[in-house]
Design a protein around this motif. Structure first.
Motif, PDB file in Angstrom:
ATOM      1  N   SER A  92      40.919  40.805  50.725  1.00  0.00           N
ATOM      2  CA  SER A  92      41.502  40.938  51.776  1.00  0.00           C
ATOM      3  C   SER A  92      42.883  41.966  51.935  1.00  0.00           C
ATOM      4  N   PHE A  93      43.320  42.503  53.076  1.00  0.00           N
ATOM      5  CA  PHE A  93      44.513  43.140  53.248  1.00  0.00           C
ATOM      6  C   PHE A  93      45.563  42.779  54.121  1.00  0.00           C
ATOM      7  N   LYS A  94      46.741  43.132  54.266  1.00  0.00           N
ATOM      8  CA  LYS A  94      47.783  42.502  55.075  1.00  0.00           C
ATOM      9  C   LYS A  94      47.972  43.606  56.161  1.00  0.00           C
ATOM     10  N   GLY A  95      48.738  43.301  57.114  1.00  0.00           N
ATOM     11  CA  GLY A  95      49.099  44.275  58.287  1.00  0.00           C
ATOM     12  C   GLY A  95      49.493  45.397  57.849  1.00  0.00           C
ATOM     13  N   ASP A  96      50.205  45.580  56.566  1.00  0.00           N
ATOM     14  CA  ASP A  96      50.807  46.900  56.210  1.00  0.00           C
ATOM     15  C   ASP A  96      49.555  47.659  55.432  1.00  0.00           C
ATOM     16  N   GLU A  97      48.259  47.448  55.133  1.00  0.00           N
ATOM     17  CA  GLU A  97      47.300  47.930  54.637  1.00  0.00           C
ATOM     18  C   GLU A  97      47.510  47.818  53.135  1.00  0.00           C
ATOM     19  N   SER A  98      47.921  46.871  52.580  1.00  0.00           N
ATOM     20  CA  SER A  98      47.951  46.547  51.239  1.00  0.00           C
ATOM     21  C   SER A  98      47.149  45.605  50.812  1.00  0.00           C
ATOM     22  N   VAL A  99      46.629  45.598  49.459  1.00  0.00           N
ATOM     23  CA  VAL A  99      45.748  44.675  48.741  1.00  0.00           C
ATOM     24  C   VAL A  99      46.218  43.443  48.818  1.00  0.00           C
ATOM     25  N   ASN A 100      45.853  42.362  49.222  1.00  0.00           N
ATOM     26  CA  ASN A 100      46.203  40.961  49.146  1.00  0.00           C
ATOM     27  C   ASN A 100      45.473  39.995  48.256  1.00  0.00           C
ATOM     28  N   VAL A 101      44.468  39.388  48.565  1.00  0.00           N
ATOM     29  CA  VAL A 101      43.982  38.500  48.004  1.00  0.00           C
ATOM     30  C   VAL A 101      42.287  38.636  47.543  1.00  0.00           C
ATOM     31  N   VAL A 102      41.982  38.603  46.465  1.00  0.00           N
ATOM     32  CA  VAL A 102      40.601  38.829  45.932  1.00  0.00           C
ATOM     33  C   VAL A 102      39.781  37.332  45.890  1.00  0.00           C
ATOM     34  N   HIS A 103      38.560  37.461  46.519  1.00  0.00           N
ATOM     35  CA  HIS A 103      37.641  36.001  46.399  1.00  0.00           C
ATOM     36  C   HIS A 103      36.511  36.878  45.894  1.00  0.00           C
ATOM     37  N   MET A 104      35.881  36.179  44.813  1.00  0.00           N
ATOM     38  CA  MET A 104      34.640  36.633  44.460  1.00  0.00           C
ATOM     39  C   MET A 104      33.960  35.622  43.617  1.00  0.00           C
ATOM     40  N   SER A 105      32.745  35.762  43.323  1.00  0.00           N
ATOM     41  CA  SER A 105      31.837  35.102  42.362  1.00  0.00           C
ATOM     42  C   SER A 105      31.140  36.145  41.474  1.00  0.00           C
ATOM     43  N   PRO A 106      31.690  35.908  40.192  1.00  0.00           N
ATOM     44  CA  PRO A 106      31.551  37.260  39.248  1.00  0.00           C
ATOM     45  C   PRO A 106      30.051  36.799  38.622  1.00  0.00           C
ATOM     46  N   GLN A 107      29.119  37.048  39.327  1.00  0.00           N
ATOM     47  CA  GLN A 107      27.631  36.979  39.128  1.00  0.00           C
ATOM     48  C   GLN A 107      26.543  37.364  40.292  1.00  0.00           C
ATOM     49  N   VAL A 108      25.535  37.862  39.856  1.00  0.00           N
ATOM     50  CA  VAL A 108      24.837  38.357  40.909  1.00  0.00           C
ATOM     51  C   VAL A 108      23.560  37.257  41.280  1.00  0.00           C
ATOM     52  N   GLU A 109      23.661  36.092  40.867  1.00  0.00           N
ATOM     53  CA  GLU A 109      22.851  35.042  41.046  1.00  0.00           C
ATOM     54  C   GLU A 109      23.270  33.742  40.489  1.00  0.00           C
ATOM     55  N   PRO A 110      22.978  32.537  40.969  1.00  0.00           N
ATOM     56  CA  PRO A 110      23.273  31.275  40.093  1.00  0.00           C
ATOM     57  C   PRO A 110      22.951  31.379  38.605  1.00  0.00           C
ATOM     58  N   LEU A 111      23.767  30.883  37.758  1.00  0.00           N
ATOM     59  CA  LEU A 111      23.233  30.943  36.398  1.00  0.00           C
ATOM     60  C   LEU A 111      23.243  29.841  35.559  1.00  0.00           C
ATOM     61  N   LEU A 112      22.299  29.823  34.575  1.00  0.00           N
ATOM     62  CA  LEU A 112      22.243  28.505  33.660  1.00  0.00           C
ATOM     63  C   LEU A 112      23.630  28.183  33.208  1.00  0.00           C
ATOM     64  N   LEU A 113      23.801  27.052  32.755  1.00  0.00           N
ATOM     65  CA  LEU A 113      24.893  26.603  32.135  1.00  0.00           C
ATOM     66  C   LEU A 113      25.387  27.389  30.865  1.00  0.00           C
ATOM     67  N   ASP A 114      24.571  27.598  29.971  1.00  0.00           N
ATOM     68  CA  ASP A 114      25.124  28.436  28.882  1.00  0.00           C
ATOM     69  C   ASP A 114      25.629  29.909  29.261  1.00  0.00           C
ATOM     70  N   ASP A 115      24.939  30.483  30.148  1.00  0.00           N
ATOM     71  CA  ASP A 115      25.376  31.723  30.689  1.00  0.00           C
ATOM     72  C   ASP A 115      26.730  31.630  31.680  1.00  0.00           C
ATOM     73  N   THR A 116      26.718  30.642  32.362  1.00  0.00           N
ATOM     74  CA  THR A 116      28.115  30.103  32.851  1.00  0.00           C
ATOM     75  C   THR A 116      29.267  30.074  32.241  1.00  0.00           C
ATOM     76  N   LEU A 117      29.047  29.231  30.935  1.00  0.00           N
ATOM     77  CA  LEU A 117      30.114  29.391  30.137  1.00  0.00           C
ATOM     78  C   LEU A 117      30.415  30.495  29.205  1.00  0.00           C
ATOM     79  N   LYS A 118      29.533  31.300  29.081  1.00  0.00           N
ATOM     80  CA  LYS A 118      29.658  32.598  28.440  1.00  0.00           C
ATOM     81  C   LYS A 118      30.679  33.454  29.340  1.00  0.00           C
ATOM     82  N   VAL A 119      30.598  33.652  30.633  1.00  0.00           N
ATOM     83  CA  VAL A 119      31.092  34.231  31.610  1.00  0.00           C
ATOM     84  C   VAL A 119      32.517  33.860  31.876  1.00  0.00           C
ATOM     85  N   VAL A 120      32.854  32.449  31.985  1.00  0.00           N
ATOM     86  CA  VAL A 120      34.119  31.719  32.069  1.00  0.00           C
ATOM     87  C   VAL A 120      35.161  31.943  30.939  1.00  0.00           C
TER      88      VAL A 120
END
Length: 203
Positions: A92-120
């Motif tokens: 997201s950006f603010k009215g002054d065209e500055s970077v504000n907040v990032v929302h993301m899911s650091p994966q390209v698909e739902p992961l198995l538990l072992d892979d999830t823990l590895k990323v986290v």
């Protein structure tokens, strides 16, 4: 095998290992990324990033998505970190065209538990090494690969959340929830959510 032959094979293996290392490094380097610092001008982020993203809209509070899967790289010399490729990724950006907040899911698909823990756990280790500190740990302890954490994450409506601070500069909220994957109903799959923003201080 003669000494000369052994040295020849050693050279061959050295060449093979070197070539493989180059291939891996190039593959990682070629993955699109959004490289940003919270609060910086939007155009600075666009110029630094290899993933394409549209310009900000002057005078508006809004957000954009990269035009491809992309990693997040926090381009801070002390507190920087890198995520895996993400498919859901908004900045997201603010009215002054500055970077504000990032929302993301650091994966390209739902992961198995072992892979999830590895990323986290890899993200938490990057933060720990970079001088980040856990925040609100009494209510929200950091993730760990323990039987207790695994049992908690397996509960459909429970999951887990952890908060981390980078001094007075940034804060991160990291969340993991079980995901009901209709395409793979017999598998336990998980979604990771990450929110990066300016620090609001210790709570």
């Amino acid at each position: 095998m003669s000494l000369l032959q052994r040295k020849g094979w050693q050279r061959v293996w050295l060449i093979i290992v070197t070539l493989l290392a180059v291939v891996v490094l190039r593959a990682c380097a070629s993955e699109p990324e959004i490289a940003l610092v919270i609060g910086e001008p939007w155009e600075t982020m666009r110029k630094r990033s290899s993933a394409p993203i549209d310009p900000a809209i002057p005078g508006h509070f809004w957000g954009r998505l990269p035009k491809s899967d992309a990693r997040l790289r926090l381009a801070d010399p002390q507190y920087g970190f890198i995520t895996p490729l993400a498919r859901y990724f908004t900045i997201s950006f603010k009215g002054d065209e500055s970077v504000n907040v990032v929302h993301m899911s650091p994966q390209v698909e739902p992961l198995l538990l072992d892979d999830t823990l590895k990323v986290v756990l890899d993200l938490q280790e990057q933060w720990r090494k970079g001088g980040w500190t856990p925040n609100r740990v009494r209510e929200f302890p950091s993730f760990a690969d323990t039987p207790q954490w695994r049992a908690q994450l397996r509960e459909v409506n429970k999951g887990g959340t952890a908060y981390w601070l980078a001094s007075d500069k940034y804060q991160v909220m990291l969340r993991v929830n079980r995901f009901k994957d209709k395409n793979r109903p017999t598998e336990e799959r998980y979604l990771i959510s990450l929110e990066l923003s300016k620090s609001r201080g210790v709570r």
